[in-house]
Design a protein around this motif. Structure first.
Motif, PDB file in Angstrom:
ATOM      1  N   LEU A   1       1.053  -1.145  -0.057  1.00 38.84           N
ATOM      2  CA  LEU A   1       0.233  -0.064  -0.148  1.00 38.84           C
ATOM      3  C   LEU A   1       0.997   1.150   0.010  1.00 38.84           C
ATOM      4  CD1 LEU A   1      -2.739  -1.093   2.468  1.00 38.84           C
ATOM      5  CD2 LEU A   1      -2.991  -0.758  -0.134  1.00 38.84           C
ATOM      6  N   SER A   2       2.156   1.104   0.440  1.00 37.41           N
ATOM      7  CA  SER A   2       2.897   2.503   0.681  1.00 37.41           C
ATOM      8  C   SER A   2       3.583   2.699  -0.802  1.00 37.41           C
ATOM      9  CB  SER A   2       3.999   2.388   1.898  1.00 37.41           C
ATOM     10  OG  SER A   2       4.985   1.340   1.450  1.00 37.41           O
ATOM     11  N   ILE A   3       3.729   1.481  -1.309  1.00 33.79           N
ATOM     12  CA  ILE A   3       4.444   1.792  -2.741  1.00 33.79           C
ATOM     13  C   ILE A   3       3.249   2.282  -3.716  1.00 33.79           C
ATOM     14  CG2 ILE A   3       5.747   0.676  -4.519  1.00 33.79           C
ATOM     15  CD1 ILE A   3       7.185   1.405  -1.800  1.00 33.79           C
ATOM     16  N   ALA A   4       2.009   1.518  -3.429  1.00 32.46           N
ATOM     17  CA  ALA A   4       1.126   1.886  -4.539  1.00 32.46           C
ATOM     18  C   ALA A   4       0.661   3.335  -4.352  1.00 32.46           C
ATOM     19  CB  ALA A   4      -0.229   0.993  -3.743  1.00 32.46           C
TER      20      ALA A   4
ATOM     21  N   TYR B   1      -6.008   3.813 -16.759  1.00 30.28           N
ATOM     22  CA  TYR B   1      -6.209   2.565 -17.267  1.00 30.28           C
ATOM     23  C   TYR B   1      -6.093   1.218 -16.775  1.00 30.28           C
ATOM     24  CZ  TYR B   1      -5.152   6.234 -20.828  1.00 30.28           C
ATOM     25  OH  TYR B   1      -4.989   7.404 -21.612  1.00 30.28           O
ATOM     26  N   TYR B   2      -6.601   1.250 -15.401  1.00 32.45           N
ATOM     27  CA  TYR B   2      -6.826   0.207 -14.584  1.00 32.45           C
ATOM     28  C   TYR B   2      -5.467  -0.269 -14.055  1.00 32.45           C
ATOM     29  CZ  TYR B   2     -10.912   0.663 -17.435  1.00 32.45           C
ATOM     30  OH  TYR B   2     -12.137   0.998 -18.019  1.00 32.45           O
ATOM     31  N   GLY B   3      -4.257   0.291 -14.103  1.00 33.79           N
ATOM     32  CA  GLY B   3      -3.254  -0.010 -13.368  1.00 33.79           C
ATOM     33  C   GLY B   3      -2.124  -0.973 -14.191  1.00 33.79           C
ATOM     34  N   ASN B   4      -1.109  -1.374 -13.243  1.00 31.92           N
ATOM     35  CA  ASN B   4      -0.340  -2.500 -14.040  1.00 31.92           C
ATOM     36  C   ASN B   4       0.397  -2.825 -12.604  1.00 31.92           C
ATOM     37  OD1 ASN B   4       2.865  -1.569 -13.693  1.00 31.92           O
ATOM     38  ND2 ASN B   4       1.636   0.290 -14.422  1.00 31.92           N
ATOM     39  N   THR B   5       0.928  -4.224 -12.962  1.00 29.13           N
ATOM     40  CA  THR B   5       1.374  -4.997 -11.638  1.00 29.13           C
ATOM     41  C   THR B   5       2.997  -4.964 -11.605  1.00 29.13           C
ATOM     42  OG1 THR B   5       1.306  -7.011 -13.324  1.00 29.13           O
ATOM     43  CG2 THR B   5      -0.473  -6.707 -11.736  1.00 29.13           C
ATOM     44  N   LEU B   6       3.716  -4.785 -12.867  1.00 31.45           N
ATOM     45  CA  LEU B   6       5.097  -4.890 -12.853  1.00 31.45           C
ATOM     46  C   LEU B   6       5.867  -3.799 -12.243  1.00 31.45           C
ATOM     47  CD1 LEU B   6       7.578  -6.605 -13.929  1.00 31.45           C
ATOM     48  CD2 LEU B   6       7.330  -5.078 -16.010  1.00 31.45           C
ATOM     49  N   HIS B   7       5.434  -2.573 -12.343  1.00 28.18           N
ATOM     50  CA  HIS B   7       6.090  -1.481 -11.884  1.00 28.18           C
ATOM     51  C   HIS B   7       6.317  -1.272 -10.412  1.00 28.18           C
ATOM     52  CE1 HIS B   7       6.656   3.228 -11.868  1.00 28.18           C
ATOM     53  NE2 HIS B   7       7.580   2.574 -11.750  1.00 28.18           N
ATOM     54  N   ILE B   8       4.879  -1.668  -9.759  1.00 28.78           N
ATOM     55  CA  ILE B   8       5.161  -1.666  -8.518  1.00 28.78           C
ATOM     56  C   ILE B   8       5.928  -2.982  -7.646  1.00 28.78           C
ATOM     57  CG2 ILE B   8       2.781  -2.795  -8.056  1.00 28.78           C
ATOM     58  CD1 ILE B   8       2.033  -1.175  -5.763  1.00 28.78           C
ATOM     59  N   ILE B   9       5.633  -3.883  -8.415  1.00 33.13           N
ATOM     60  CA  ILE B   9       6.371  -5.088  -7.675  1.00 33.13           C
ATOM     61  C   ILE B   9       7.743  -5.182  -8.112  1.00 33.13           C
ATOM     62  CG2 ILE B   9       6.908  -7.498  -8.365  1.00 33.13           C
ATOM     63  CD1 ILE B   9       3.844  -8.037  -8.818  1.00 33.13           C
ATOM     64  N   PHE B  10       8.327  -4.378  -9.225  1.00 39.78           N
ATOM     65  CA  PHE B  10       9.544  -3.950  -9.367  1.00 39.78           C
ATOM     66  C   PHE B  10      10.111  -3.234  -8.312  1.00 39.78           C
ATOM     67  CE2 PHE B  10      12.733  -0.740 -11.085  1.00 39.78           C
ATOM     68  CZ  PHE B  10      13.812  -1.765 -11.605  1.00 39.78           C
TER      69      PHE B  10
END
Length: 1196
Positions: free
Chosen positions: A266-269, A279-288
């Motif tokens: 949540l803090s990184i989000a 555009y409904y976000g993405n998963t790779l950027h935050i996980i990286f």
């Protein structure tokens, strides 16, 4: 019993020595004192005594304050005069500090006067402790309930408003614990002030009373506390103190700690560079980003000393808030389990709740040093774009309970990610500590223990296995994302009615999603580089609902199915920006985007499997249809705004070889700059905005001129005859200070026994023995050499005459001392020994001292009983006896000392006959760390004051070769002393008589200490530059400063010529660049200086990495300033400690020796091995050897 209870209460209320842990432990262990009904009257009597003690103390405090105010009022005139005089002698920067010190002094006088009258107590802290104790007791022992309410009532009505506030805070805490007993509830309400809106209510009470009113209204409406409590209310109920610190060492040295995964996500989000809305976000950027954080934490110790923990009791509050957050959480966990944790390097755990028995068992086994989490307090509840205000309130409250629970029930420290600053050498975050303990009853009521969401909870049925195999066969793709996409689409299609409009829309969206996953599989990250701007796309609400539903179903499939396909790219499972850009390209009819055959093959096979008809222009038609139905709306492009010309900024130009080379490619272009360069002499016309000093909020102008120049202050005396008075005082102070630092004039029985160097002690013998050799070489000596030799001989002869006179004076003094006053006679000889350097005279004095010590030792041994003072004198005498005998043996060059001096050794040990083992054991046990060290080096003419070790000789050679040097050696090993050789080298450089050596120290105290030593060794060649003052800065040859001031000089446009004179830079305590405040300044300063540098440290554990970093700097410098080869970097690591560190445990105001092995457990030794800095003193080594022998014998 009365005394026992009195002692028990005093122990609980002793806030200075009784920690929270001991407080809770004592309450648990001493239940027999307060569970007895008969003791209730004793407790009430003691509590009433405490009330009276607090009242008397408060009255005395108020009286002292009143007297101080009256005294200050009478001294206003004298204060104004002294303040005016001070203003004439001090700069504006020091005024604030001076006034602050005066205010603090006056404030402290009130408390000091009370301390002098009686034992100092803290009524506020004692009141808190007392109420905590009684609140705990009344929950299980009803006979103390009346005493609890009696204490509350007395405290609320107390004259001391702070005690009243503590009582009201306890009432609020009690009400928050869901009081079910109506009688108790009414008694609590009756304790409150009658008129809450009255103007007579103290300001300190108002926020607490507001919180109490909220709790009362919640009781009446049966609302959940999570929905009504604000952040301020939580601070009142569960207050805490927080400090923003650099905790790099804790992260590096901790055996184990926990990271809360949900708050980390949540803090990184909420990071400014993360966009999960468009555009409904993405998963790779935050996980990286999270992976990078975990990698940096891993690099602190080169091992995974943390466990990532996830709790479903936290996840439940944001699970339904935003579908992309749920997808990221599940995807992240699976990514860590499948990809990162293949070799067990990373620990990941998932629990239903932190009150779950499974988690409690786990935390007791792991014993984490601290918990690292985000408490959600930094997010704007009303304007948050990801979570609703209710969800954030719930999360904020649950994390407040989470932290309190771990602090009090598991004794873990709490570190917050809020405002986290993380680099390879710095971990800055908040350390918090709660002041009130939350009851377990409240925790159990508020924290739901849910059934945990198990990853892959659904068993693998035959249908899913067959479907997985079929996908692989027809597409030849081993990527699990394709299987999950198709499975999610099929699950949603099964729930849709064939006749519904959403069914038709989802069919269109499904085909675009199949294309999307095919592009994710086929395109590399480089190929997916998208333009920073393209016309924005707006989607209809039903379109967005279906995408969110798809993300939720995708999350469910991730949790439900375990696949044998590859999870290597599972972190990149959804990219909303690529999805939108693909639609935008399909909309451009002119582009007629074409896909490669492999991508289209995947798409066709999947669409066939989903029973969709395939057309060559299928995707163009779908997008066109969605545009016409207004499910997709493209924004019109806007024309560029005309730029409004603005006035050019003026920037002072810094010109030196380093900066000029870097800026040359930029300044050589023909671009139109928005600024103009001006010369340093014209810098007064430039205005600086938004720049502040590192410790005070003042605009940066000419930073150097803002700092007080003592040279100007010394010259500004009104009377000519006193013009040098202040300067004389300054140098007199540094002369005395330097002498105290460089002479052994402190009598300390813990100091090492030093045997004088042979070449110094035998100076007379050496000269006489070498006389013939000198005569033989006379013919080869030049006239200058003859003069030098004659001067040396003249000094030696004068020294011998002086010592002969001094020894007569010592004998005369000894004759005046009574024969039985051995201690005074020994003190006279000790005071004179430092003046004797020749071995003959020194040996004569030592013989006389030794004779006195023998007589004094026999006298003390004859006494049947000794006082504590005499015992202490005997201990010191035995050590000094050994030291005297050791030096005499050294001077006399005795080879077999044990046999020749055995008689005296038996006297010392009072043990006859004496064998060697007993003698050696005495030395190790009694003399211990004071045993003289063996000098391994040989005399070196470059440093005549001491005999350098091999590593010091290596350092001297490196300085002669103008190399950069990194020295890692223990404290008091001589690294700072050796660095003075570099200073002397700069001072005596005939080729550059204006060269400067800079010594950079981390603190102002160390600056003064080094400056005093330099003054004693080299004279008044030093200058000082700190944030408080500067002196002789421009005219010095050795500048002693701090990193921040050194950076100011290096970036000062008007001091660039001065900086070019720097020939050597010495950085003391270089490890500060990795942990202390302003650590980045150290790195910048090292990069800006263009000269050899010396780094000194006792605690750097990766010195080779630091050496490689400096080598890289030198390589870059050789390219900027063309040289034949880069400057060499010499790395010297010396791990032998000259002074042993004896370890002690402080408990109950006493020091107890503790063995280093006792500080480690078996788990630490097995997992991390023996620490690099592990060392044992001689006595500790003997203890360990004895225990190992005993254990070995017992096992046999």
């Amino acid at each position: 019993m009365n005394d026992e209870i009195q002692t028990f209460i005093e122990f609980l209320l002793d806030t200075e020595t009784t920690s929270e842990t001991l407080f809770n432990q004592a309450i648990t262990e001493k239940q027999e004192l307060y569970n007895n009904v008969r003791n209730g009257s004793i407790f009430k009597k003691i509590v009433d005594q405490k009330f009276q003690q607090w009242k008397i103390y408060y009255q005395k405090e108020q009286s002292a304050i009143a007297n101080e105010i009256a005294l200050n009022a009478g001294n206003e005139t004298s204060d104004e005069e002294s303040e005016s005089e001070y203003e004439q002698e001090s700069s504006s920067d020091d005024e604030d500090e001076k006034i602050s010190q005066v205010q603090m002094h006056k404030k402290g006088q009130t408390i000091q006067s009370i301390k002098q009258s009686e034992i100092f107590i803290d009524p506020i802290s004692q009141c808190k402790r007392l109420l905590q104790f009684l609140y705990y007791c009344q929950q299980d022992y009803t006979h103390l309930t009346d005493l609890y309410f009696h204490t509350l009532d007395h405290c609320v009505k107390s004259e001391n408003e702070k005690i009243g506030a503590v009582a009201l805070q306890q009432i609020a805490l009690h009400l928050s614990d869901d009081v079910n007993d109506q009688k108790q509830y009414q008694r609590l309400i009756q304790l409150l002030p009658s008129n809450l809106s009255s103007s007579t209510i103290p300001e300190i009470y108002k926020p607490i009373l507001t919180t109490i009113e909220i709790l009362r209204s919640r009781k009446q409406t049966n609302q959940d506390i999570l929905t009504v409590m604000s952040s301020n209310d939580l601070d009142i109920l569960y207050p805490y103190k927080a400090r923003f610190l650099d905790l790099h060492r804790e992260f590096r040295d901790s055996t184990h700690y926990f990271i809360d995964g949900d708050s980390l996500i949540l803090s990184i989000a909420h990071h400014i560079n993360i966009d999960l809305i468009s555009y409904y976000g993405n998963t790779l950027h935050i996980i990286f980003i999270i992976e990078r954080i975990l990698l940096i934490l891993f690099n602190q110790t080169q091992q995974s000393n943390y466990t990532l923990i996830f709790f479903d009791c936290h996840y439940q509050y944001y699970e339904k808030e935003n579908s992309i957050l749920s997808l990221i959480r599940t995807c992240f966990i699976i990514h860590l389990l499948k990809n990162i944790n293949k070799y067990g390097l990373l620990k990941i755990k998932k629990f239903s709740s932190w009150l779950d028995n499974e988690y409690i068992k786990f935390i007791y086994e792991e014993k984490p040093h601290f918990i690292f989490y985000h408490d959600m307090s930094s997010f704007d509840i009303n304007k948050d774009h990801l979570l609703s205000s209710i969800a954030l309130k719930n999360l904020h409250y649950i994390y407040r309970l989470f932290g309190n629970y771990h602090q009090y029930y598991h004794q873990s420290n709490l570190y917050l990610m809020n405002k986290l600053i993380l680099t390879d050498t710095m971990v800055k975050c908040f350390r918090i500590e709660f002041k009130e303990k939350i009851s377990m009853n409240l925790l159990v009521k508020k924290v739901r223990i849910l059934s945990s969401y198990q990853i892959f909870s659904i068993s693998e049925n035959n249908d899913s296995i067959e479907f997985e195999k079929k996908i692989y066969e027809i597409t030849n793709q081993n990527d699990v994302r394709l299987f999950l996409y198709l499975k999610a689409i099929m699950n949603i299609m099964e729930t849709k009615n064939d006749q519904s409009n959403s069914k038709s829309l989802f069919n269109s969206i499904s085909q675009l999603l199949v294309l999307h996953v095919a592009l994710l599989i086929r395109l590399s990250l480089i190929d997916r580089h998208l333009p920073s701007k393209f016309p924005s796309i707006t989607f209809s609400s039903i379109f967005s609902q279906l995408i969110n539903q798809f993300q939720e179903c995708l999350t469910s499939c991730l949790c439900s199915y375990s696949s044998l396909l590859s999870y290597s790219k599972i972190a990149d499972i959804f990219d909303g920006r690529l999805f939108a850009f693909t639609i935008y390209q399909l909309k451009q009819s002119s582009s007629k985007m074409r896909f490669d055959s492999n991508t289209m093959n995947i798409v066709k096979q999947c669409l066939t499997l989903l029973k969709f008809s395939i057309d060559e222009n299928i995707f163009y038609n779908i997008v066109e249809e969605l545009i016409q139905s207004k499910h997709i709306i493209f924004a019109t492009s806007t024309s560029d705004r005309q730029l409004v010309p603005s006035e050019k900024q003026k920037i002072v130009k810094i010109s030196n070889s380093f900066i000029d080379n870097y800026l040359k490619p930029i300044l050589s272009t023909n671009n139109q700059w928005t600024f103009d360069f001006i010369n340093p002499d014209e810098s007064s016309s430039a205005r600086y905005e938004g720049k502040y000093h590192w410790h005070v909020y003042k605009e940066v102008g000419d930073e150097i001129s803002r700092i007080r120049n003592n040279d100007d202050a010394y010259r500004s005396s009104n009377k000519y005859r006193y013009r040098t008075k202040n300067q004389q005082k300054f140098y007199t102070y540094f002369t005395l200070y330097g002498k105290s630092l460089t002479s052994r004039d402190v009598k300390d029985n813990q100091l090492e026994i030093v045997l004088p160097a042979t070449h110094t002690v035998n100076m007379d013998r050496t000269n006489s023995a070498s006389g013939d050799k000198k005569k033989q070489k006379k013919v080869h000596q030049t006239k200058a050499e003859k003069i030098i030799e004659e001067n040396k001989q003249r000094k030696i002869d004068k020294h011998m005459v002086d010592e002969s006179e001094q020894i007569i004076n010592v004998k005369d003094l000894l004759k005046q001392i009574p024969n039985d006053n051995y201690l005074k006679a020994i003190e006279i000889i000790d005071g004179s020994l430092s003046k004797f350097k020749t071995s003959i005279n020194r040996f004569e004095l030592l013989k006389r001292k030794f004779s006195l010590q023998r007589k004094y030792l026999q006298l003390l041994r004859k006494k049947s009983t000794l006082t504590n003072e005499e015992k202490s004198k005997l201990d010191y005498l035995e050590i000094d006896y050994f030291a005297t005998m050791a030096e005499m043996i050294n001077l006399d060059n005795i080879v077999d000392a044990f046999n020749e001096k055995k008689k005296y050794m038996e006297e010392l040990l009072d043990n006859s006959p004496l064998d060697r083992e007993k003698w050696y054991r005495f030395q190790i046990e009694k003399i211990n760390s004071r045993l003289p060290r063996c000098q391994k080096g040989i005399p070196d003419s470059r440093v005549p004051d001491f005999i350098p070790d091999n590593w010091q000789v290596k350092f001297l050679d490196a300085v002669d070769k103008q190399q950069s040097i990194i020295i890692v050696s223990p404290t008091a090993s001589g690294k700072t002393y050796a660095s003075y050789y570099a200073m002397n080298k700069v001072l005596k450089d005939r080729d550059d008589p204006n060269g400067i050596c800079v010594y950079v120290a981390p603190t102002k105290a160390l600056v003064n200490q080094v400056a005093a030593t330099i003054h004693y060794k080299f004279g008044s060649v030093f200058g000082i530059f700190t944030r408080d003052y500067r002196t002789n800065m421009n005219g010095c040859r050795i500048l002693v400063t701090v990193p921040q001031c050194m950076q100011i000089l290096l970036l000062s446009p008007s001091h660039q010529r001065w900086c070019q004179r720097i020939k050597y830079a010495i950085f003391d305590e270089i490890h500060c660049m990795s942990g202390e405040a302003g650590s980045d300044v150290w790195e910048k300063t090292m990069l800006l200086i263009n000269c050899p540098m010396i780094g000194l440290s006792a605690t750097v554990n990766n010195g080779d990495e630091l050496c490689h970093w400096i080598e890289n700097i030198e390589n870059q410098r050789s390219k900027l300033f063309p040289t034949s080869k880069p400057r060499q970097v010499c790395f010297i690591a010396h791990h032998e400690r000259m002074a042993d560190l004896n370890k002690y445990l402080y408990s109950n105001r006493q020091l107890y020796p503790i063995h280093p092995i006792g500080l480690m457990n078996a788990k630490q030794l097995i997992t991390r091995g023996v620490p690099k800095d592990f060392s044992l003193s001689p006595y500790e080594t003997l203890q360990l050897n004895d225990v190992m022998k005993t254990l070995s014998t017992n096992r046999k």
